[in-house]
Design a protein around this motif. Structure first.
Motif, mmCIF file in Angstrom:
data_model
loop_
_atom_site.group_PDB
_atom_site.id
_atom_site.type_symbol
_atom_site.label_atom_id
_atom_site.label_comp_id
_atom_site.label_asym_id
_atom_site.label_seq_id
_atom_site.Cartn_x
_atom_site.Cartn_y
_atom_site.Cartn_z
ATOM 1 N N ASP A 19 -3.564 -1.866 -3.179
ATOM 2 C CA ASP A 19 -2.626 -2.932 -3.302
ATOM 3 C C ASP A 19 -1.207 -2.900 -4.067
ATOM 4 O O ASP A 19 -0.768 -2.284 -3.754
ATOM 5 C CB ASP A 19 -3.037 -4.498 -2.593
ATOM 6 C CG ASP A 19 -4.312 -4.197 -3.978
ATOM 7 O OD1 ASP A 19 -4.407 -5.047 -4.569
ATOM 8 O OD2 ASP A 19 -5.827 -4.698 -2.607
ATOM 9 N N VAL A 20 -1.446 -3.930 -4.658
ATOM 10 C CA VAL A 20 -0.249 -4.224 -5.276
ATOM 11 C C VAL A 20 -0.210 -2.167 -6.495
ATOM 12 O O VAL A 20 0.907 -2.398 -6.238
ATOM 13 C CB VAL A 20 -0.454 -5.243 -6.622
ATOM 14 C CG1 VAL A 20 0.096 -5.359 -7.964
ATOM 15 C CG2 VAL A 20 -0.931 -6.435 -6.545
ATOM 16 N N GLY A 21 -1.432 -1.815 -6.691
ATOM 17 C CA GLY A 21 -0.851 -1.231 -7.593
ATOM 18 C C GLY A 21 -0.368 0.677 -6.638
ATOM 19 O O GLY A 21 0.194 0.883 -7.146
ATOM 20 N N SER A 22 -0.647 -0.015 -5.481
ATOM 21 C CA SER A 22 -0.200 1.147 -4.746
ATOM 22 C C SER A 22 1.710 1.202 -4.026
ATOM 23 O O SER A 22 1.895 2.303 -3.791
ATOM 24 C CB SER A 22 -1.122 1.734 -3.193
ATOM 25 O OG SER A 22 -2.320 2.563 -4.448
ATOM 26 N N TYR A 23 1.908 0.383 -3.823
ATOM 27 C CA TYR A 23 2.879 -0.325 -3.430
ATOM 28 C C TYR A 23 3.859 -1.234 -3.791
ATOM 29 O O TYR A 23 3.525 -1.971 -4.956
ATOM 30 C CB TYR A 23 2.481 -1.023 -1.742
ATOM 31 C CG TYR A 23 2.155 -0.778 -1.170
ATOM 32 C CD1 TYR A 23 0.458 -0.823 -0.943
ATOM 33 C CD2 TYR A 23 1.977 0.667 -0.144
ATOM 34 C CE1 TYR A 23 -0.192 0.210 -0.342
ATOM 35 C CE2 TYR A 23 1.217 1.336 0.873
ATOM 36 C CZ TYR A 23 -0.038 1.120 0.545
ATOM 37 O OH TYR A 23 -0.963 1.698 1.584
ATOM 38 N N ASN A 24 5.676 -0.647 -3.795
ATOM 39 C CA ASN A 24 6.284 -2.365 -4.379
ATOM 40 C C ASN A 24 6.418 -2.902 -3.415
ATOM 41 O O ASN A 24 7.769 -3.236 -3.130
ATOM 42 C CB ASN A 24 7.218 -1.509 -4.415
ATOM 43 C CG ASN A 24 7.192 0.026 -6.203
ATOM 44 O OD1 ASN A 24 6.023 -1.340 -6.973
ATOM 45 N ND2 ASN A 24 8.186 0.641 -6.392
ATOM 46 N N ARG A 25 5.462 -3.763 -3.055
ATOM 47 C CA ARG A 25 5.419 -4.958 -1.038
ATOM 48 C C ARG A 25 4.877 -5.984 -2.409
ATOM 49 O O ARG A 25 3.916 -5.964 -0.941
ATOM 50 C CB ARG A 25 5.475 -3.824 -0.463
ATOM 51 C CG ARG A 25 6.820 -2.780 -0.529
ATOM 52 C CD ARG A 25 5.477 -2.092 1.190
ATOM 53 N NE ARG A 25 6.155 -2.963 2.384
ATOM 54 C CZ ARG A 25 5.608 -2.588 4.157
ATOM 55 N NH1 ARG A 25 5.994 -1.304 3.769
ATOM 56 N NH2 ARG A 25 4.988 -3.800 4.679
ATOM 57 N N VAL A 26 5.312 -6.734 -2.957
ATOM 58 C CA VAL A 26 4.986 -7.689 -3.650
ATOM 59 C C VAL A 26 5.716 -8.786 -3.247
ATOM 60 O O VAL A 26 6.293 -8.594 -3.983
ATOM 61 C CB VAL A 26 4.216 -8.010 -4.658
ATOM 62 C CG1 VAL A 26 3.907 -9.063 -6.067
ATOM 63 C CG2 VAL A 26 3.040 -6.622 -5.366
ATOM 64 N N SER A 83 0.408 -9.327 -1.633
ATOM 65 C CA SER A 83 0.959 -7.952 -1.418
ATOM 66 C C SER A 83 0.445 -6.917 -0.178
ATOM 67 O O SER A 83 -0.701 -7.433 0.929
ATOM 68 C CB SER A 83 0.271 -6.792 -2.397
ATOM 69 O OG SER A 83 0.387 -5.476 -2.707
ATOM 70 N N TYR A 84 1.304 -6.398 -0.012
ATOM 71 C CA TYR A 84 0.765 -4.874 1.139
ATOM 72 C C TYR A 84 0.032 -4.037 1.255
ATOM 73 O O TYR A 84 -0.545 -4.085 -0.325
ATOM 74 C CB TYR A 84 1.773 -4.751 1.557
ATOM 75 C CG TYR A 84 2.045 -3.571 2.668
ATOM 76 C CD1 TYR A 84 1.488 -2.026 2.482
ATOM 77 C CD2 TYR A 84 2.102 -3.965 4.278
ATOM 78 C CE1 TYR A 84 1.469 -0.799 3.135
ATOM 79 C CE2 TYR A 84 2.275 -2.899 5.285
ATOM 80 C CZ TYR A 84 1.388 -1.415 5.011
ATOM 81 O OH TYR A 84 1.164 -0.633 6.411
ATOM 82 N N ASN A 123 -1.645 -2.768 -11.692
ATOM 83 C CA ASN A 123 -2.078 -3.241 -10.041
ATOM 84 C C ASN A 123 -1.788 -4.776 -10.841
ATOM 85 O O ASN A 123 -2.729 -6.068 -9.983
ATOM 86 C CB ASN A 123 -3.727 -3.483 -10.374
ATOM 87 C CG ASN A 123 -4.457 -1.792 -10.158
ATOM 88 O OD1 ASN A 123 -3.784 -1.143 -9.411
ATOM 89 N ND2 ASN A 123 -5.489 -1.705 -10.691
ATOM 90 N N THR A 124 -0.604 -5.442 -11.694
ATOM 91 C CA THR A 124 -1.065 -6.659 -12.052
ATOM 92 C C THR A 124 0.598 -7.113 -12.142
ATOM 93 O O THR A 124 1.153 -5.980 -11.741
ATOM 94 C CB THR A 124 -1.148 -7.126 -13.087
ATOM 95 O OG1 THR A 124 -2.832 -7.160 -13.503
ATOM 96 C CG2 THR A 124 -0.797 -8.961 -13.067
ATOM 97 N N GLY A 139 -4.656 -7.324 -9.313
ATOM 98 C CA GLY A 139 -5.226 -7.061 -6.995
ATOM 99 C C GLY A 139 -5.427 -5.162 -7.666
ATOM 100 O O GLY A 139 -6.572 -5.378 -8.927
ATOM 101 N N THR A 140 -5.607 -4.262 -6.671
ATOM 102 C CA THR A 140 -6.357 -3.304 -7.387
ATOM 103 C C THR A 140 -5.335 -1.747 -6.764
ATOM 104 O O THR A 140 -4.260 -2.514 -6.270
ATOM 105 C CB THR A 140 -7.459 -2.822 -6.047
ATOM 106 O OG1 THR A 140 -7.079 -2.649 -4.617
ATOM 107 C CG2 THR A 140 -8.422 -3.865 -6.412
ATOM 108 N N SER A 141 -5.402 -1.052 -6.544
ATOM 109 C CA SER A 141 -5.390 0.342 -6.404
ATOM 110 C C SER A 141 -4.971 1.058 -5.350
ATOM 111 O O SER A 141 -3.536 1.973 -5.149
ATOM 112 C CB SER A 141 -5.113 1.298 -7.390
ATOM 113 O OG SER A 141 -6.928 1.900 -6.566
#
Lengths: 123, 109
Positions: B28-35, B92-93, B71-72, B24-26
């Motif tokens: 979504d995936v990179g900003s939250y531990n909600r995968v 991802s959130y 981001n992965t 993802g990107t910073s």
């Protein structure tokens, strides 16, 4: 046993409207946020909209904002999706999905899904 | 917002391990531990396999594990079994919504 049963899909012309329903059972419906997630043929899922357990908070994907309204009737354990100004790209199977955790805003973790209802937008 | 990026397909033999990536990107995936990760056999609804990056719902075998770096995010399935053959989707959130990946078809050889 948790059950989610969608209905209301069908063939509609571009620019038309449709109302989807999702009848829920097997859990305390009003305690859970609910979402609609769609999946076009051969594609990944796409989250469409969510609503809090009370119905007081609603959330929409940018792709449908202004054209779709989510609502719920907790007295009848039913979730709705009102869709207007439908486009060809709205063609998909629409699933209703239950949040994993009760009494929380949507965290978008769906532990139960319905079987889906197919919406086809075509002339 | 674009969908998260997954490889179209992976394969493995029974007993082996496979890893599916989800980039993802910073935002979504990179900003939250909600995968989260979902398994979807053909003609069925998705099944939640992993949430909050690493947690398994009850009933999901511990052969399924999740991780994230930058981001992965990744889903690893160890001790592959024939019934694991399915499409897998990450999610991802991101601000007040969630994004899904395009999906990875897992083939058990």
């Amino acid at each position: 046993e948790v059950q989610l049963l969608e209905s209301g899909g069908g063939l509609v012309q571009p620019g038309g409207s449709l109302r989807l329903s999702c009848a829920a059972s097997g859990f305390t419906f009003s305690s859970y946020a609910m979402s609609w997630v769609r999946q076009a043929p051969g594609k990944g899922p796409e989250w469409v909209s969510a609503i809090s357990g009370s119905g007081g908070f609603t959330y929409y994907a940018d792709s449908v904002k202004g054209r779709i309204t989510i609502s719920r009737d907790n007295s009848k354990n039913t979730l709705f999706l009102e869709m207007n100004s439908l486009r060809a790209e709205d063609t998909a199977v629409y699933f209703c999905a239950k949040e994993r955790v009760a009494r929380s805003g949507p965290r978008f973790y769906f532990d139960y899904w319905g079987q889906g209802t197919l919406v086809t937008v075509s002339s | 917002q674009s969908a998260l990026t997954q490889p179209p397909s992976v394969s493995g033999s029974p007993g082996q391990s496979v890893t599916i990536s989800c980039t993802g990107t910073s935002s979504d995936v990179g900003s939250y531990n909600r995968v989260s990760w979902y398994q979807q056999p053909p003609g069925t609804a998705p099944r939640l396999m992993i949430y909050d990056v690493t947690y398994r719902p009850s009933g999901v075998p511990d052969r399924f594990s999740g991780s994230k770096s930058g981001n992965t995010a990744s889903l690893t399935i160890s001790g592959l079994q024939p019934e694991d053959e399915a499409d897998y989707y990450c999610s991802s959130y991101t601000t007040s919504s969630t994004l899904f990946g395009g999906g990875t078809k897992l083939t058990v050889l």
